[in-house]
Scaffold this active site. Structure first.
Site: not given
Length: 377
Positions: A93, A271, A309, A311, A314, A340
């Site tokens: 940015d 983003d 989920c 991941c 989880c 997560h």
């Protein structure tokens, strides 16, 4: 200029599309969500975790890195890639939004923007040229031009002035960037559409940006405090004036609702700091909505955070344990929650790409949001 973007499939029922950006540090599939690594690191998430999740591009911020540790030090360390050891792509940015946020500490002129550091009060000048130079030192794969972002509900004369300056700065930034490209710099520059919430100004800015020989473009001046329906209206209005053969980036959006709206309008990149900021405050994304882990009702809840989920958070930890480490202010709480939340968004993006390829994005969006707004967490 040679194209850096291949459109792969356009959804039959919306403006959503999949594509691939060809950048200096590898290809990036789109649509894509970019985690924000403001200071050269995504807060509480290691580069190995980012790789494990499957990200190919992250964002860093020119304003913050310019102030600390300084662009010269980053350059000495091998640019952002050598300094951080993240070997995939960086978008930086320009710092324009951070300076916009320092309303009491900055002054905008045709030359550039003078501002005081939020760290020590020292005074600095950003110009379109030296912001490009700084991002070259950072070795950004995509860099953003310096622009003037005006707030929601400003008077028209202020929006007009901001647009005039931004348009002039765009030309100056491209001229400076071109010099560095001719000397071997591989990074791309994206100009930014402004115009506040005035349709004629947004059209003027979008048509100007569309006329430029640049690899991609960003839509700015949105997600600055306006209602969600206004965001959607102005995004839909603006995007019609931009070419479809270049990547389009909307800055600062990071919730499922906003991402899905942007994808539906043909946006390829987004983003936001929100997923990791929320995580540090104990707020988790789940398929059934946001979950605040600090709530008393999770004290004896040994079920997974989100049973849909996959991941590692989880699959490994219970809600009871996650609540415990949050309440105890353990560093691990921020690490697990941040992992997560960005995993969740990245997985959603993968599902979005698949839905677009199968011409069922509109159905996917409707079903996802119905479940996300169910409130059953």
């Amino acid at each position: 200029m040679d194209s850096i973007f291949d459109v792969q499939h356009e959804d039959a029922h919306s403006l959503a599309r999949t594509g691939v950006m060809h950048l200096a540090h590898g290809d990036v599939a789109t649509p894509v969500f970019m985690p924000v690594g403001t200071n050269g690191t995504v807060k509480a998430v290691s580069k190995d975790d980012l790789n494990e999740i499957g990200f190919d591009i992250i964002l860093a911020n020119t304003y913050h890195l310019y102030l600390r540790p300084g662009a010269d030090i980053v350059q000495e360390g091998g640019g952002l890639h050598g300094f951080t050891k993240w070997e995939k792509n960086f978008l930086t940015d320009s710092g324009g939004f951070q300076v916009f946020s320092l309303s009491g500490l900055r002054k905008i002129t045709q030359e550039g923007v003078t501002f005081q550091s939020h760290i020590d009060g020292s005074r600095h000048l950003f110009t379109p040229e030296n912001v490009v130079q700084t991002q070259v030192k950072l070795n950004s794969d995509i860099q953003m031009q310096l622009d003037v972002c005006s707030a929601w509900r400003v008077e028209r004369h202020e929006a007009e002035r901001a647009l005039r300056i931004t348009t002039d700065w765009t030309k100056r930034a491209i001229a400076e960037w071109t010099k560095h490209v001719e000397n071997g710099y591989k990074g791309m520059l994206f100009p930014i559409v402004q115009g506040n919430f005035f349709d004629d100004l947004r059209k003027e800015s979008a048509q100007f940006v569309a006329s430029l020989d640049v690899p991609g473009m960003a839509i700015g001046g949105l997600s600055v405090g306006e209602p969600a329906d206004v965001f959607a209206e102005k995004l839909q209005y603006t995007v019609q004036f931009l070419p479809r053969n270049k990547p389009r980036y909307v800055m600062g959006i990071g919730t499922p609702e906003y991402i899905l709206e942007a994808v539906a309008d043909g946006i390829d990149m987004f983003d936001c700091v929100l997923p990791t900021r929320n995580a540090r405050n104990g707020s988790y994304f789940t398929h059934h909505g946001m979950l605040s882990i600090k709530q008393e009702r999770f004290t004896h809840d040994f079920s997974p955070l989100d049973s849909q989920c996959q991941c590692k958070v989880c699959r490994t930890y219970s809600r009871a344990y996650l609540r415990h480490i949050f309440k105890e202010q353990e560093i691990l709480s921020s690490m697990l929650a941040s992992y997560h939340n960005i995993y969740f968004l990245n997985q959603m993006i993968k599902e979005i790409r698949e839905a677009i390829r199968e011409d069922r994005f509109v159905q996917y969006r409707e079903e996802f949001l119905k479940q996300f707004h169910s409130g059953i967490v």
